[in-house]
Design an enzyme around this catalytic site. Structure first.
Site, PDB file in Angstrom:
ATOM      1  N   THR A 170       0.873  -1.172   0.000  1.00 52.04           N
ATOM      2  CA  THR A 170       0.000   0.000   0.000  1.00 52.04           C
ATOM      3  C   THR A 170       0.914   1.227   0.000  1.00 52.04           C
ATOM      4  O   THR A 170       2.028   1.158   0.506  1.00 52.04           O
ATOM      5  CB  THR A 170      -0.859  -0.018   1.276  1.00 52.04           C
ATOM      6  OG1 THR A 170      -1.857  -1.001   1.114  1.00 52.04           O
ATOM      7  CG2 THR A 170      -1.524   1.329   1.565  1.00 52.04           C
ATOM      8  N   ARG A 198     -14.355  -6.327   0.391  1.00 45.63           N
ATOM      9  CA  ARG A 198     -13.627  -6.039   1.647  1.00 45.63           C
ATOM     10  C   ARG A 198     -12.928  -4.669   1.564  1.00 45.63           C
ATOM     11  O   ARG A 198     -12.336  -4.316   0.559  1.00 45.63           O
ATOM     12  CB  ARG A 198     -12.592  -7.144   1.883  1.00 45.63           C
ATOM     13  CG  ARG A 198     -11.664  -6.910   3.090  1.00 45.63           C
ATOM     14  CD  ARG A 198     -10.351  -6.313   2.676  1.00 45.63           C
ATOM     15  NE  ARG A 198      -9.404  -6.228   3.792  1.00 45.63           N
ATOM     16  CZ  ARG A 198      -8.314  -5.473   3.778  1.00 45.63           C
ATOM     17  NH1 ARG A 198      -8.031  -4.741   2.719  1.00 45.63           N
ATOM     18  NH2 ARG A 198      -7.512  -5.445   4.811  1.00 45.63           N
ATOM     19  N   VAL A 199     -13.038  -3.899   2.631  1.00 45.08           N
ATOM     20  CA  VAL A 199     -12.317  -2.633   2.723  1.00 45.08           C
ATOM     21  C   VAL A 199     -11.503  -2.672   4.007  1.00 45.08           C
ATOM     22  O   VAL A 199     -12.026  -3.030   5.068  1.00 45.08           O
ATOM     23  CB  VAL A 199     -13.289  -1.430   2.744  1.00 45.08           C
ATOM     24  CG1 VAL A 199     -12.515  -0.126   2.915  1.00 45.08           C
ATOM     25  CG2 VAL A 199     -14.109  -1.382   1.462  1.00 45.08           C
ATOM     26  N   GLY A 200     -10.231  -2.313   3.912  1.00 49.92           N
ATOM     27  CA  GLY A 200      -9.356  -2.327   5.088  1.00 49.92           C
ATOM     28  C   GLY A 200      -9.279  -0.964   5.753  1.00 49.92           C
ATOM     29  O   GLY A 200     -10.216  -0.168   5.696  1.00 49.92           O
ATOM     30  N   ASP A 201      -8.161  -0.692   6.365  1.00 50.72           N
ATOM     31  CA  ASP A 201      -7.977   0.564   7.104  1.00 50.72           C
ATOM     32  C   ASP A 201      -7.739   1.763   6.198  1.00 50.72           C
ATOM     33  O   ASP A 201      -8.038   2.905   6.567  1.00 50.72           O
ATOM     34  CB  ASP A 201      -6.752   0.440   8.024  1.00 50.72           C
ATOM     35  CG  ASP A 201      -5.487   0.183   7.203  1.00 50.72           C
ATOM     36  OD1 ASP A 201      -5.455  -0.830   6.479  1.00 50.72           O
ATOM     37  OD2 ASP A 201      -4.552   1.010   7.257  1.00 50.72           O
ATOM     38  N   THR A 221       0.134   1.493   7.227  1.00 51.01           N
ATOM     39  CA  THR A 221       0.126   0.379   6.273  1.00 51.01           C
ATOM     40  C   THR A 221       0.269  -0.918   7.041  1.00 51.01           C
ATOM     41  O   THR A 221       0.832  -0.929   8.136  1.00 51.01           O
ATOM     42  CB  THR A 221       1.255   0.532   5.233  1.00 51.01           C
ATOM     43  OG1 THR A 221       1.301  -0.647   4.406  1.00 51.01           O
ATOM     44  CG2 THR A 221       2.619   0.713   5.879  1.00 51.01           C
ATOM     45  N   GLY A 222      -0.251  -1.992   6.474  1.00 47.09           N
ATOM     46  CA  GLY A 222      -0.158  -3.287   7.141  1.00 47.09           C
ATOM     47  C   GLY A 222      -1.484  -4.000   7.102  1.00 47.09           C
ATOM     48  O   GLY A 222      -2.331  -3.715   6.246  1.00 47.09           O
ATOM     49  N   GLY A 224      -4.930  -4.481   7.512  1.00 43.51           N
ATOM     50  CA  GLY A 224      -5.993  -3.517   7.760  1.00 43.51           C
ATOM     51  C   GLY A 224      -6.952  -3.900   8.871  1.00 43.51           C
ATOM     52  O   GLY A 224      -7.384  -3.058   9.659  1.00 43.51           O
TER      53      GLY A 224
HETATM   54  N1  ASP Z   1      -3.595  -1.701   4.959  1.00 40.67           N
HETATM   55  C1  ASP Z   1      -3.937  -2.221   3.665  1.00 40.67           C
HETATM   56  C2  ASP Z   1      -5.211  -3.004   3.765  1.00 40.67           C
HETATM   57  O1  ASP Z   1      -5.375  -3.730   4.722  1.00 40.67           O
HETATM   58  C3  ASP Z   1      -2.879  -3.079   3.088  1.00 40.67           C
HETATM   59  C4  ASP Z   1      -1.485  -2.509   3.177  1.00 40.67           C
HETATM   60  O2  ASP Z   1      -1.215  -1.608   3.924  1.00 40.67           O
HETATM   61  O3  ASP Z   1      -0.610  -2.957   2.432  1.00 40.67           O
HETATM   62  O4  ASP Z   1      -6.013  -2.923   2.867  1.00 40.67           O
END
Ligand code: ASP
Length: 301
Positions: A170, A198-201, A221-222, A224
């Site tokens: 990300t 799906r939607v993350g952070d 990032t990481g 989510g």
């Molecule tokens: N945080 C992002 C998500 O979970 C993925 C990422 O940071 O690489 O969608």
């Protein structure tokens, strides 16, 4: 007024052979944003330019080259927050917009804060953004990964596979402009083989990003699903508000992520209104680049 900028290209176990491409991408994104800040441009434009570059670079999990969903499609999320006005614009679940960050930037002016899916794409088209075919966002590397995943996970997929893998690649940026505005922006294709929809952070205010020009900003990032549960970006800003230095705030927030959520993997970048950067991650690597005032740019993975 001092200008400053920090960008990241994802926190995960970036393999040795991909390190150069990650460094090059972050370096180019920082340079693009910096050129705008240097000539007196806005932090919003600097963030958009940096993130667009990373979206167009197939190295990263944003825009072209994003991870595929379990259904083999690309679904994109992005957001921008303006630290002076506290305006925030976010988009999610885009399948036909090459540069979601530009749409998120546009939404700082309304007509809504957060647009998803088809409605967001209709709005994009009405704004003159050319919609693309979803297949144009798919690169060979990701198609092969998806095929291998599908072959090995067929049984799990039948049960309704939902990826719990950490985030990857990300992208995000924070910029401080000559007028003292501090802006946060990010963009993602989400986690590999995510459940469609799906939607993350990333596009969620306080989770994937937060900016307050009076306190500071953070972009995360990481994984989510973990980041959302600790509202990581706002957590960093709270720590800054309590008086922690940006590096200490970044490290403390990532420790909280690790401690409070099992499997809480990720990282963050931080920028203060006086241009001090911070960055921390608990994955093997995180790609980043930053520059502040008269000092030379710093790059790393
Ligand atoms: N945080 C992002 C998500 O979970 C993925 C990422 O940071 O690489 O969608």
């Amino acid at each position: 007024m001092r200008i400053a900028m920090i960008v990241h290209g994802g926190a995960w176990a970036i393999p040795d052979e991909q390190v150069e491409a990650h460094l090059a991408g972050c370096r180019a994104a920082l340079a693009a944003g910096w050129a705008i800040l240097e000539r007196g441009g806005s932090a919003r434009d600097a963030c958009e330019a940096a993130v667009r570059l990373l979206e167009d670079d197939p190295t990263f999990d944003a825009g072209t080259g994003s991870h595929l969903t379990a259904a083999g499609t690309v679904e994109l999320d992005a957001a921008m927050m303006d630290g002076q006005s506290l305006l925030y614009g976010a988009v999610a679940n885009l399948r036909r917009v090459r540069n979601p960050i530009s749409l998120a930037h546009r939404l700082l002016q309304g007509p809504a804060t957060f647009l998803v899916g088809e409605g967001a794409e209709h709005f994009a088209a009405a704004q003159g953004i050319t919609l693309c075919d979803n297949r144009e966002l798919v690169v060979e590397r990701e198609r092969k990964l998806w095929e291998a995943w599908r072959a090995s996970q067929a049984a799990a997929a039948d049960r309704g596979a939902q990826s719990v893998m950490g985030g990857r690649d990300t992208v995000g940026a924070l910029a401080l402009d000559q007028s003292g505005n501090l802006v946060a922006a990010n963009s993602t294709g989400g986690t590999p083989f995510k459940f469609p929809g799906r939607v993350g952070d990333t596009p969620l205010i306080g989770c994937g990003l937060y900016a307050d020009a009076q306190i500071g900003g953070a972009v995360c990032t990481g994984w989510g699903e973990a980041i959302v549960r600790v509202a990581l970006a706002r957590r960093v800003v709270d720590l800054l508000e309590r008086g922690l230095a940006p590096q200490a705030a970044a490290e403390a927030a990532v420790r909280i992520l690790n401690r409070r959520v099992t499997g809480g993997a990720g990282g963050c970048i931080v920028l203060t209104p006086d241009g001090r950067p911070g960055l921390a991650w608990n994955t093997r690597r995180m790609a980043y680049a930053y520059r502040s005032g008269a000092s030379d740019p710093v790059y790393g993975v």
